[in-house]
Motif scaffolding. Structure first.
Motif, PDB file in Angstrom:
ATOM      1  N   ASP A  14       3.787  -5.104  -0.765  1.00  0.00           N
ATOM      2  CA  ASP A  14       3.975  -3.818  -0.079  1.00  0.00           C
ATOM      3  C   ASP A  14       2.691  -2.988  -0.051  1.00  0.00           C
ATOM      4  OD1 ASP A  14       3.849  -3.270  -2.791  1.00  0.00           O
ATOM      5  OD2 ASP A  14       5.296  -1.626  -2.666  1.00  0.00           O
ATOM      6  N   GLY A  15       1.566  -3.602  -0.371  1.00  0.00           N
ATOM      7  CA  GLY A  15       0.300  -2.878  -0.468  1.00  0.00           C
ATOM      8  C   GLY A  15      -0.115  -2.196   0.820  1.00  0.00           C
ATOM      9  N   LEU A  16       0.040  -2.872   1.946  1.00  0.00           N
ATOM     10  CA  LEU A  16      -0.366  -2.272   3.219  1.00  0.00           C
ATOM     11  C   LEU A  16       0.461  -1.036   3.528  1.00  0.00           C
ATOM     12  CD1 LEU A  16      -2.119  -2.226   5.721  1.00  0.00           C
ATOM     13  CD2 LEU A  16      -0.581  -3.900   6.767  1.00  0.00           C
ATOM     14  N   ALA A  17       1.747  -1.086   3.305  1.00  0.00           N
ATOM     15  CA  ALA A  17       2.608   0.073   3.579  1.00  0.00           C
ATOM     16  C   ALA A  17       2.208   1.251   2.701  1.00  0.00           C
ATOM     17  CB  ALA A  17       4.074  -0.286   3.348  1.00  0.00           C
ATOM     18  N   ARG A  18       1.914   0.986   1.434  1.00  0.00           N
ATOM     19  CA  ARG A  18       1.520   2.060   0.519  1.00  0.00           C
ATOM     20  C   ARG A  18       0.150   2.629   0.894  1.00  0.00           C
ATOM     21  NH1 ARG A  18       1.782  -1.493  -4.091  1.00  0.00           N
ATOM     22  NH2 ARG A  18       0.256  -0.110  -5.041  1.00  0.00           N
ATOM     23  N   LEU A  19      -0.796   1.750   1.212  1.00  0.00           N
ATOM     24  CA  LEU A  19      -2.127   2.225   1.582  1.00  0.00           C
ATOM     25  C   LEU A  19      -2.105   2.944   2.923  1.00  0.00           C
ATOM     26  CD1 LEU A  19      -5.082   2.404   0.753  1.00  0.00           C
ATOM     27  CD2 LEU A  19      -5.463   0.214   1.921  1.00  0.00           C
ATOM     28  N   ASP A  20      -1.268   2.494   3.837  1.00  0.00           N
ATOM     29  CA  ASP A  20      -1.137   3.149   5.141  1.00  0.00           C
ATOM     30  C   ASP A  20      -0.770   4.628   4.983  1.00  0.00           C
ATOM     31  OD1 ASP A  20      -0.814   2.946   8.189  1.00  0.00           O
ATOM     32  OD2 ASP A  20       1.169   3.659   7.557  1.00  0.00           O
ATOM     33  N   LEU A  37      -4.222   4.344  -4.330  1.00  0.00           N
ATOM     34  CA  LEU A  37      -3.225   3.276  -4.225  1.00  0.00           C
ATOM     35  C   LEU A  37      -2.823   2.773  -5.602  1.00  0.00           C
ATOM     36  CD1 LEU A  37      -1.636   1.286  -2.418  1.00  0.00           C
ATOM     37  CD2 LEU A  37      -3.654  -0.215  -2.536  1.00  0.00           C
ATOM     38  N   HIS A  38      -3.777   2.590  -6.484  1.00  0.00           N
ATOM     39  CA  HIS A  38      -3.471   2.090  -7.833  1.00  0.00           C
ATOM     40  C   HIS A  38      -2.671   3.108  -8.636  1.00  0.00           C
ATOM     41  CE1 HIS A  38      -5.496  -1.657  -7.342  1.00  0.00           C
ATOM     42  NE2 HIS A  38      -6.628  -1.084  -7.042  1.00  0.00           N
ATOM     43  N   LYS A  39      -2.811   4.389  -8.319  1.00  0.00           N
ATOM     44  CA  LYS A  39      -2.010   5.431  -8.994  1.00  0.00           C
ATOM     45  C   LYS A  39      -0.554   5.384  -8.533  1.00  0.00           C
ATOM     46  CE  LYS A  39      -5.807   8.642  -9.741  1.00  0.00           C
ATOM     47  NZ  LYS A  39      -6.394   9.925  -9.357  1.00  0.00           N
ATOM     48  N   THR A  40      -0.333   4.926  -7.275  1.00  0.00           N
ATOM     49  CA  THR A  40       1.043   4.897  -6.754  1.00  0.00           C
ATOM     50  C   THR A  40       1.774   3.620  -7.143  1.00  0.00           C
ATOM     51  OG1 THR A  40       0.496   3.805  -4.657  1.00  0.00           O
ATOM     52  CG2 THR A  40       0.353   6.213  -4.720  1.00  0.00           C
TER      53      THR A  40
END
Length: 139
Positions: free
Chosen positions: A57-63, A135-138
């Motif tokens: 889900d990295g792309l969705a979170r970074l988006d 991102l790493h914080k989320t």
């Protein structure tokens, strides 16, 4: 004195035209929205590449993080497609920087680069690294 004044006006006109072109030049998705060729974390004179393990889900979170960045918009792509290219413009002159992010399994492949000039003075590196810290914080 008249020739110097005329020369100054010509130079100012050329500067205004150049800045107008930088601000208004079209951004063709066929040119800028391409899968990044990332081979690890590399700092370039005009950009940066990053490859990070973040989960599926990295792309969705970074988006979500990128879309909250001032002066940034989507040029092409979507999260469901697995790849998105963003344009971020500098505050004063509106220089465009392009960042393409692709989900590759559990990793994100990121390629951020300038459009005009030879060096971005580390702006893309700082922006991408700030996004990745957020991102790493989320996650």
């Amino acid at each position: 004195m008249g020739r110097i004044a005329m020369l100054i006006w010509i130079v100012l006109l050329l500067v205004v035209i150049a800045l107008g072109y930088i601000r208004l030049a079209p951004s063709d998705p066929a040119v800028w929205h391409r899968a990044p060729e990332v081979r690890g974390n590399v700092d370039l004179a005009g950009g940066v590449t990053r490859q990070v393990e973040v989960g599926p889900d990295g792309l969705a979170r970074l988006d979500r993080i990128i879309r909250a960045t001032p002066r940034t918009r989507v040029l092409a792509g979507t999260v469901p497609e697995g790849m998105v290219t963003y344009i971020t413009r500098s505050m004063v002159f509106g220089f465009p920087d392009y960042t393409t992010v692709q989900q590759a399994g559990n990793a994100l492949e990121i390629f951020a680069r300038l459009r005009f000039g030879r060096s971005d003075l580390g702006v893309n590196r700082a922006r991408v690294d700030q996004w990745l810290q957020a991102l790493h914080k989320t996650g």
